[in-house]
Design a protein around this motif. Structure first.
Motif, PDB file in Angstrom:
ATOM      1  N   UNK A  66       0.830  -1.198   0.000  1.00  0.00           N
ATOM      2  CA  UNK A  66       0.000   0.000   0.000  1.00  0.00           C
ATOM      3  C   UNK A  66       0.868   1.254   0.000  1.00  0.00           C
ATOM      4  N   UNK A  67       1.723   1.376   1.006  1.00  0.00           N
ATOM      5  CA  UNK A  67       2.623   2.513   1.052  1.00  0.00           C
ATOM      6  C   UNK A  67       1.896   3.850   1.135  1.00  0.00           C
ATOM      7  N   UNK A  68       2.656   4.914   1.100  1.00  0.00           N
ATOM      8  CA  UNK A  68       2.114   6.266   1.167  1.00  0.00           C
ATOM      9  C   UNK A  68       2.537   7.040  -0.078  1.00  0.00           C
ATOM     10  N   UNK A  69       1.566   7.699  -0.692  1.00  0.00           N
ATOM     11  CA  UNK A  69       1.827   8.497  -1.890  1.00  0.00           C
ATOM     12  C   UNK A  69       1.640   9.969  -1.533  1.00  0.00           C
ATOM     13  N   UNK A  70       2.705  10.736  -1.617  1.00  0.00           N
ATOM     14  CA  UNK A  70       2.620  12.175  -1.367  1.00  0.00           C
ATOM     15  C   UNK A  70       2.804  12.927  -2.682  1.00  0.00           C
ATOM     16  N   UNK A  71       2.447  14.202  -2.694  1.00  0.00           N
ATOM     17  CA  UNK A  71       2.511  15.008  -3.904  1.00  0.00           C
ATOM     18  C   UNK A  71       3.379  16.237  -3.678  1.00  0.00           C
ATOM     19  N   UNK A  72       4.176  16.579  -4.680  1.00  0.00           N
ATOM     20  CA  UNK A  72       4.985  17.788  -4.650  1.00  0.00           C
ATOM     21  C   UNK A  72       4.267  18.836  -5.490  1.00  0.00           C
ATOM     22  N   UNK A  73       3.859  19.968  -4.909  1.00  0.00           N
ATOM     23  CA  UNK A  73       3.117  20.987  -5.665  1.00  0.00           C
ATOM     24  C   UNK A  73       3.929  21.515  -6.846  1.00  0.00           C
ATOM     25  N   UNK A  74       3.236  21.812  -7.927  1.00  0.00           N
ATOM     26  CA  UNK A  74       3.908  22.282  -9.133  1.00  0.00           C
ATOM     27  C   UNK A  74       4.681  23.591  -8.931  1.00  0.00           C
ATOM     28  N   UNK A  75       4.139  24.586  -8.188  1.00  0.00           N
ATOM     29  CA  UNK A  75       4.926  25.812  -7.960  1.00  0.00           C
ATOM     30  C   UNK A  75       6.257  25.538  -7.264  1.00  0.00           C
ATOM     31  N   UNK A  76       6.258  24.610  -6.316  1.00  0.00           N
ATOM     32  CA  UNK A  76       7.501  24.263  -5.629  1.00  0.00           C
ATOM     33  C   UNK A  76       8.479  23.608  -6.596  1.00  0.00           C
ATOM     34  N   UNK A  77       7.967  22.799  -7.515  1.00  0.00           N
ATOM     35  CA  UNK A  77       8.822  22.155  -8.503  1.00  0.00           C
ATOM     36  C   UNK A  77       9.518  23.191  -9.378  1.00  0.00           C
ATOM     37  N   UNK A  78       8.778  24.232  -9.774  1.00  0.00           N
ATOM     38  CA  UNK A  78       9.367  25.276 -10.622  1.00  0.00           C
ATOM     39  C   UNK A  78      10.489  26.008  -9.882  1.00  0.00           C
ATOM     40  N   UNK A  79      10.252  26.307  -8.619  1.00  0.00           N
ATOM     41  CA  UNK A  79      11.261  27.018  -7.826  1.00  0.00           C
ATOM     42  C   UNK A  79      12.516  26.167  -7.674  1.00  0.00           C
ATOM     43  N   UNK A  80      12.330  24.903  -7.305  1.00  0.00           N
ATOM     44  CA  UNK A  80      13.470  24.011  -7.083  1.00  0.00           C
ATOM     45  C   UNK A  80      14.247  23.794  -8.373  1.00  0.00           C
ATOM     46  N   UNK A  81      13.531  23.646  -9.487  1.00  0.00           N
ATOM     47  CA  UNK A  81      14.193  23.446 -10.773  1.00  0.00           C
ATOM     48  C   UNK A  81      15.057  24.647 -11.130  1.00  0.00           C
ATOM     49  N   UNK A  82      14.543  25.854 -10.894  1.00  0.00           N
ATOM     50  CA  UNK A  82      15.299  27.071 -11.202  1.00  0.00           C
ATOM     51  C   UNK A  82      16.542  27.190 -10.329  1.00  0.00           C
ATOM     52  N   UNK A  83      16.405  26.871  -9.052  1.00  0.00           N
ATOM     53  CA  UNK A  83      17.524  26.963  -8.120  1.00  0.00           C
ATOM     54  C   UNK A  83      18.611  25.935  -8.461  1.00  0.00           C
TER      55      UNK A  83
END
Length: 295
Positions: free
Chosen positions: A225-242
């Motif tokens: 079963x495990x746990x599925x979490x989500x990374x918000x898209x705005x955070x992804x854009x910030x992290x990608x730029x950094x």
């Protein structure tokens, strides 16, 4: 002689096995010292060298009549990432093959390759395609959709072996996934039938699945079963730029995930590409060994 560059990776290793099983002479260029092909029934010549090194590429191409490029930097261990591998290394391989008089060059690309794509991998693959089209070498381009094996590594392995995984974005956008083995069948047929006709072949799997459905399929298939979490898209854009100036490979993977969460990534199934995710997940995780997803 058929040179397979990237012959130790997820797709390339399957291509090597298929071509050697057909009785064809195969040569592999790899950085892995002491690598031996598993499952190959014929003789496979192994040359140790880097596909970005001119001397190594010249030595590998010498005497080859066919070159198959399965190299990729997206899921590999090379920090330089997709531009260095998928574009520049392919350009070196193509130019060397042209000078050596290679009769047929088969390039593995990706569905969605375009010069203005927001995804670095897609832009790099487009550049490699253009270099091949203008090289004068008889060629075949095989465009595949997202490899199931790559995303089993990134999404499935943490879920099965750690009890938790992350889905980048909302995870509701449908995406076509294809098994590397189905792509290897298309490559073998293109080589065997000797059809360097300037044709672009598309290989897509039988299912369009969102990442939520991808993870849920693994849960149902394995019983984890495990746990599925989500990374918000705005955070992804910030992290990608950094990360872009310091860790371009990871930044590129995040940019790809953003596109996969928002752009049209569906494709009609290719006849003969019949492997479903549930079947591959069952075969992968019932062995107790994680997918490697190597480059």
């Amino acid at each position: 002689m058929i040179l397979v560059a990237g012959g130790t990776g997820t797709l390339g290793s399957k291509v090597v096995t298929r071509l050697s099983a057909a009785g064809l002479p195969v040569r592999v260029l790899t950085r892995q010292h002491g690598w031996t092909p598993e499952g190959a029934s014929g003789t496979v010549e192994v040359i140790t060298g880097d596909v970005r090194d001119t001397a190594a590429v010249e030595g590998a191409v010498e005497g080859a009549s066919v070159v198959v490029s399965c190299i990729q930097g997206f899921a590999g261990r090379d920090a330089a990432g997709t531009e260095a591998i998928d574009q520049h290394a392919n350009e070196l391989l193509i130019d060397t093959a042209r000078k050596a008089g290679v009769h047929h060059f088969l390039l593995v690309s990706i569905v969605g390759a375009a010069p203005d794509s927001p995804v670095p991998l897609f832009r790099a693959k487009h550049q490699a395609e253009e270099a091949l089209r203008t090289s004068g070498i008889p060629f075949t381009i095989v465009r595949a959709t997202a490899f199931m094996e790559t995303w089993l590594t990134l999404v499935g392995d943490p879920l099965v072996y750690k009890g938790r995984t992350r889905v980048f974005g909302k995870g509701v956008n449908p995406i076509n996934f294809v098994a590397a083995d189905d792509v290897s069948v298309a490559i073998e047929q293109a080589v065997q039938n000797q059809i360097p006709s300037g044709e672009t072949l598309v290989v897509a799997g039988p299912e369009n699945l969102s990442f939520n459905e991808f993870a849920q399929t693994i849960q149902r298939t394995t019983g984890h079963e495990g746990k599925i979490s989500h990374v918000p898209r705005p955070m992804m854009r910030i992290v990608s730029t950094v990360l872009k100036p310091i860790k371009p490979l990871i930044a590129g993977q995040i940019r790809t995930s953003i596109a996969m969460d928002s752009d049209d990534m569906t494709a009609p199934p290719t006849p003969g590409a019949t492997t479903r995710l549930a079947d591959l997940a069952a075969a992968t995780y019932t062995t107790g060994n994680p997918v490697t997803g190597s480059a």
